[in-house]
Scaffold this active site. Structure first.
Site, PDB file in Angstrom:
ATOM      1  N   LYS A 188       4.206   2.212  15.960  1.00  0.00           N
ATOM      2  CA  LYS A 188       5.248   1.982  14.958  1.00  0.00           C
ATOM      3  C   LYS A 188       5.325   3.139  13.967  1.00  0.00           C
ATOM      4  O   LYS A 188       6.402   3.572  13.567  1.00  0.00           O
ATOM      5  CB  LYS A 188       4.968   0.674  14.221  1.00  0.00           C
ATOM      6  CG  LYS A 188       6.005   0.308  13.167  1.00  0.00           C
ATOM      7  CD  LYS A 188       5.618  -0.984  12.456  1.00  0.00           C
ATOM      8  CE  LYS A 188       6.646  -1.355  11.399  1.00  0.00           C
ATOM      9  NZ  LYS A 188       6.245  -2.536  10.625  1.00  0.00           N
ATOM     10  N   GLN A 189       4.179   3.609  13.532  1.00  0.00           N
ATOM     11  CA  GLN A 189       4.111   4.691  12.551  1.00  0.00           C
ATOM     12  C   GLN A 189       2.768   5.390  12.677  1.00  0.00           C
ATOM     13  O   GLN A 189       1.873   4.908  13.353  1.00  0.00           O
ATOM     14  CB  GLN A 189       4.262   4.134  11.134  1.00  0.00           C
ATOM     15  CG  GLN A 189       3.093   3.274  10.679  1.00  0.00           C
ATOM     16  CD  GLN A 189       3.364   2.540   9.384  1.00  0.00           C
ATOM     17  OE1 GLN A 189       3.968   1.482   9.387  1.00  0.00           O
ATOM     18  NE2 GLN A 189       2.929   3.110   8.272  1.00  0.00           N
ATOM     19  N   TRP A 194       0.816  -1.214   0.000  1.00  0.00           N
ATOM     20  CA  TRP A 194       0.000   0.000   0.000  1.00  0.00           C
ATOM     21  C   TRP A 194       0.850   1.264   0.000  1.00  0.00           C
ATOM     22  O   TRP A 194       0.345   2.356  -0.225  1.00  0.00           O
ATOM     23  CB  TRP A 194      -0.943   0.010   1.205  1.00  0.00           C
ATOM     24  CG  TRP A 194      -0.258   0.168   2.544  1.00  0.00           C
ATOM     25  CD1 TRP A 194       0.487  -0.758   3.188  1.00  0.00           C
ATOM     26  CD2 TRP A 194      -0.280   1.323   3.392  1.00  0.00           C
ATOM     27  NE1 TRP A 194       0.943  -0.265   4.397  1.00  0.00           N
ATOM     28  CE2 TRP A 194       0.488   1.009   4.546  1.00  0.00           C
ATOM     29  CE3 TRP A 194      -0.874   2.578   3.303  1.00  0.00           C
ATOM     30  CZ2 TRP A 194       0.681   1.900   5.588  1.00  0.00           C
ATOM     31  CZ3 TRP A 194      -0.676   3.476   4.356  1.00  0.00           C
ATOM     32  CH2 TRP A 194       0.092   3.134   5.477  1.00  0.00           C
ATOM     33  N   ASP A 195       2.151   1.101   0.221  1.00  0.00           N
ATOM     34  CA  ASP A 195       3.067   2.242   0.207  1.00  0.00           C
ATOM     35  C   ASP A 195       2.918   3.055  -1.075  1.00  0.00           C
ATOM     36  O   ASP A 195       3.036   4.282  -1.067  1.00  0.00           O
ATOM     37  CB  ASP A 195       4.521   1.754   0.279  1.00  0.00           C
ATOM     38  CG  ASP A 195       4.808   0.848   1.452  1.00  0.00           C
ATOM     39  OD1 ASP A 195       3.857   0.267   2.011  1.00  0.00           O
ATOM     40  OD2 ASP A 195       5.983   0.682   1.800  1.00  0.00           O
ATOM     41  N   GLU A 255       1.404  -1.281  12.966  1.00  0.00           N
ATOM     42  CA  GLU A 255       1.442  -2.748  13.017  1.00  0.00           C
ATOM     43  C   GLU A 255       1.897  -3.279  14.374  1.00  0.00           C
ATOM     44  O   GLU A 255       2.035  -4.495  14.544  1.00  0.00           O
ATOM     45  CB  GLU A 255       2.327  -3.276  11.887  1.00  0.00           C
ATOM     46  CG  GLU A 255       1.717  -3.014  10.517  1.00  0.00           C
ATOM     47  CD  GLU A 255       2.662  -3.292   9.366  1.00  0.00           C
ATOM     48  OE1 GLU A 255       2.198  -3.333   8.222  1.00  0.00           O
ATOM     49  OE2 GLU A 255       3.881  -3.445   9.611  1.00  0.00           O
TER      50      GLU A 255
END
Length: 752
Positions: free
Chosen positions: A592-593, A358-359, A487
């Site tokens: 994580k992000q 999906w990046d 995640e």
């Protein structure tokens, strides 16, 4: 953080060779031309630790999924890029002794990646007994002829005695993938042709039980040298070798060129057609000099930089970082082949399998819109449209309607082997829908969204409508059992980002259905009952919110965690993904992000300054940025909030993520899709670029550490130059019709 290369504006260069850092060096000196790519491993055999990796666009293998259990709906295989036949191999012998830098005595080492021209050079002076030879390797993968690899070796005798030189140039199919299960090999040699001065190998990927295509690659090498060919009698079923020999007197120099044409069955229907194309291209290349070939390649790179270079004054680290980002992005993908996409590692390593994530839609699309022709981004959208059949299959496996685009794929079929990623991180369906909107908003081109795009949106919406459930107790629609962008949280209920993307996608699809032609509407077949259901979901979607903190809650239960900031983690336990158990990470509050903040970035104009501030201030303190995708989003939002020092800090982290090995994992390969982050941080962050109602808006500021920065931006058939210095922001129309832009609330007319 670890820095092993010097800081220079256009070069990734070191004069030190540390065997412990060799894999790191290989990652950071990777080359690519969109068609193929390779790590910066040595041409000659090296007996120390190394990862020899060459990868061909679209060539992959469905490896067996290695798990200890199986459940219905689990992917049948784990797709991975195949390490290609090694076609750059060249061994050099001096007085009969082979060069091996793991064992030999050498000096004057230099490894230099020239990003302006995409040329990798390595040089050293080696001593073998009484012989002393200066060695220089050069190589490039042509962007003018994408099937072409060119190498040049220069040897100069800098000693006082003559030296016998032997060069063994090879194409070697005895290669393996480091991440292969059970040490499998993926290439079978179909045919070899070893002549005195040329050689070729035809190899096919091994059969697989999943019905996915086998790939064939054909490679032919030819040489330009004054050294004399020597017949090679030793036979090897997996390798062809051409040997050349001569003698160098003190002060003498010789050059040796190796040109390899690489073709694959992706472009040809038969082995005969494959070999014919290989021979034809080799003949064509043989008529040109090294300078001819290199100059054609370098000119295209110059044209790319002319359109997209970001110049930063006063901070060479920042300058090198952004150019490295753009260089590796362009080395991976420039839109020439609509069948390809942008893998998180590009052509630089095997981690993540070389597949599409999906990046691309979330991070690459906004960057490519700004620096390339719109056709490049349209190809990325068409890539998903052409894989709708696979998306139907993925949804059906889960007993759901519509289309579920894969988290990881080569052909549209989900091929990742972690359940919590594969069938819980379903927000990617919304990211793909958002990319369609992003393209349409930016370019003003509705031809995709009203045709192929409307089909993609409709099938994604059918998936969301089936995946939600209605909570009678709350009188709201909810989505349970998901993983958001963070995640470090698996199998959660009501991830805010997933829910808001589902809601937005349904709303946007309904808007588009009102605009499509009657013929397209008939083909889509969305009836009134479906539309009514979708609208009801839009109206009653549950979005977790805490009124006391004025934040959107990442998911149900997040605020019940033991909320301690990242600053409470001992330094020697970072990064936590390399020190903590997975159980401990999942129970922790650490992010994580960007998750909630990813959604705020997507819809940045839809939130009040107070909402953006409260959410950023809350979530930033818990974010460890252990995803390479994370810092850029936080940098843009920090700039939007006028947290300028934080914005610059996070820009430096995203732009130099691999150059400084921030997350201690660059040995596996570069974080190519995260290399979009530098551009996003500068253009959307520092320059404040937004598109609102078809008009460009800017709100620039100059970081204190910089003297100035400038960039060029493609927008609706115009090329605009933005220059920000101590005197303010300056705008120039380089190409295209006059345009009115908005700068900090003031209309500015641009014309040539």
């Amino acid at each position: 953080m670890k820095r092993i290369f010097e800081v220079q504006p256009w070069n990734i260069v070191t004069h030190n060779f540390n065997p412990d850092d060799k894999r790191l060096q290989e990652s950071m000196t990777s080359l690519g031309n969109g068609y193929m790519g390779m790590r910066g491993f040595f041409e000659e055999d090296y007996s120390g630790d190394t990862l020899n990796g060459i990868y061909l666009g679209g060539v992959w293998y469905p490896d067996k999924t290695r798990v200890g259990w199986w459940k219905n709906g689990y992917p049948e295989y784990f797709g991975k890029v195949v390490n290609a036949v090694n076609f750059i191999k060249m061994n050099v012998k001096i007085n009969g002794e082979k060069i091996d830098l793991a064992k030999d005595q050498f000096s004057d080492f230099e490894l230099n990646l020239d990003m302006k021209q995409s040329l990798l050079t390595r040089s050293f002076t080696i001593t073998k007994g009484a012989a002393k030879i200066a060695v220089k390797f050069e190589r490039f993968l042509s962007v003018a002829q994408q099937e072409l690899s060119v190498q040049r070796l220069t040897l100069k005798n800098v000693g006082s005695s003559k030296a016998a030189i032997t060069i063994d140039s090879a194409i070697d199919a005895d290669v393996k993938n480091e991440d292969a299960n059970y040490d499998e090999r993926f290439w079978n040699v179909v045919a070899t042709d070893q002549q005195t001065e040329t050689g070729s190998v035809l190899a096919q990927t091994t059969p697989n039980p999943f019905g996915t295509p086998q790939f064939t690659s054909a490679m032919e090498m030819r040489h330009v040298t004054t050294l004399k060919p020597v017949a090679v009698s030793d036979s090897n079923a997996k390798q062809v070798v051409n040997e050349f020999a001569g003698e160098l007197a003190p002060g003498d120099e010789t050059t040796f060129e190796k040109r390899v044409i690489v073709v694959t069955s992706r472009d040809y229907d038969s082995n005969d057609a494959l070999k014919a194309a290989m021979n034809q291209l080799s003949d064509q290349v043989a008529t040109q000099s090294y300078d001819d070939l290199f100059n054609a390649h370098a000119k295209i790179w110059a044209d790319r930089w002319e359109k997209s270079d970001i110049q930063i004054g006063g901070d060479t680290e920042a300058q090198q970082g952004i150019r490295f980002n753009l260089f590796e992005l362009f080395s991976t993908y420039y839109g020439e082949d609509a069948r390809l996409n942008i893998g998180p590692k590009g052509f630089t390593g095997e981690k993540y399998g070389g597949a599409t994530y999906w990046d691309t839609e979330a991070f690459a699309v906004p960057v490519y819109l700004g620096i390339t022709d719109p056709s490049v981004t349209r190809n990325l959208l068409m890539y998903r449209y052409k894989q709708l059949d696979g998306a139907y299959h993925n949804a059906k496996q889960q007993g759901l309607k519509g289309a579920l685009f894969p988290m990881v794929t080569f052909d549209g079929i989900e091929c990742h082997n972690e359940w919590e990623i594969t069938f819980e991180e379903i927000h990617r369906n919304g990211d793909i829908a958002f990319a369609i909107y992003n393209y349409t908003r930016y370019t003003g081109d509705t031809s995709y969204v009203l045709n192929e795009g409307s089909k993609v949106l409709t099938e994604i919406s059918r998936f969301w409508a089936d995946r939600v459930h209605f909570s009678e107790r709350n009188q709201s629609y909810m989505i349970h059992g998901v993983t958001g962008p963070d995640e470090y949280e698996n199998n959660v209920d009501n991830n805010w980002y997933t829910n808001i993307l589902a809601q937005w996608t349904l709303k946007y699809t309904l808007e588009i259905l009102d605009q499509v032609s009657p013929e397209q509407a008939k083909e889509l077949g969305v009836n009134d009952a479906e539309k009514k259901q979708w609208q009801d979901i839009v109206d009653r979607m549950y979005l977790p919110y805490d009124k006391d903190l004025n934040i959107f809650v990442q998911h149900d239960g997040f605020l019940d965690k033991d909320l301690k900031p990242v600053s409470a983690i001992p330094e020697d336990q970072l990064p936590i993904n390399q020190h903590w158990s997975w159980d401990k990470i999942l129970r922790s509050p650490y992010i994580k992000q960007g998750d909630v903040l990813q959604g705020i970035w997507d819809f940045i104009d839809d939130f009040t300054p107070e909402q953006k501030k409260s959410n950023f201030d809350f979530y930033e303190q818990y974010t460890v940025h252990e995803s390479s995708l994370s810092p850029a989003i936080y940098s843009v939002l920090a700039a939007d909030l006028h947290y300028e020092d934080k914005a610059v800090e996070l820009y430096e982290r995203t732009a130099r993520l691999d150059l400084d090995n921030y997350n201690n994992d660059t040995v596996d390969g570069l974080h190519v899709t995260a290399m979009t982050g530098g551009w996003l941080a500068v253009v959307q962050g520092f320059a404040g670029m937004r598109v609102r109602d078809g008009k460009l808006h800017y709100a620039p500021f100059l970081p204190k550490k910089w003297d100035h920065y400038s960039f060029r931006q493609v927008f609706r058939d115009r090329l605009i130059e933005v220059d920000v210095d101590q005197d303010g922001a300056h705008f120039k129309l380089i190409d295209g019709e006059p345009i009115t832009i908005d700068v900090a609330g003031k209309a500015v007319e641009l014309s040539k």
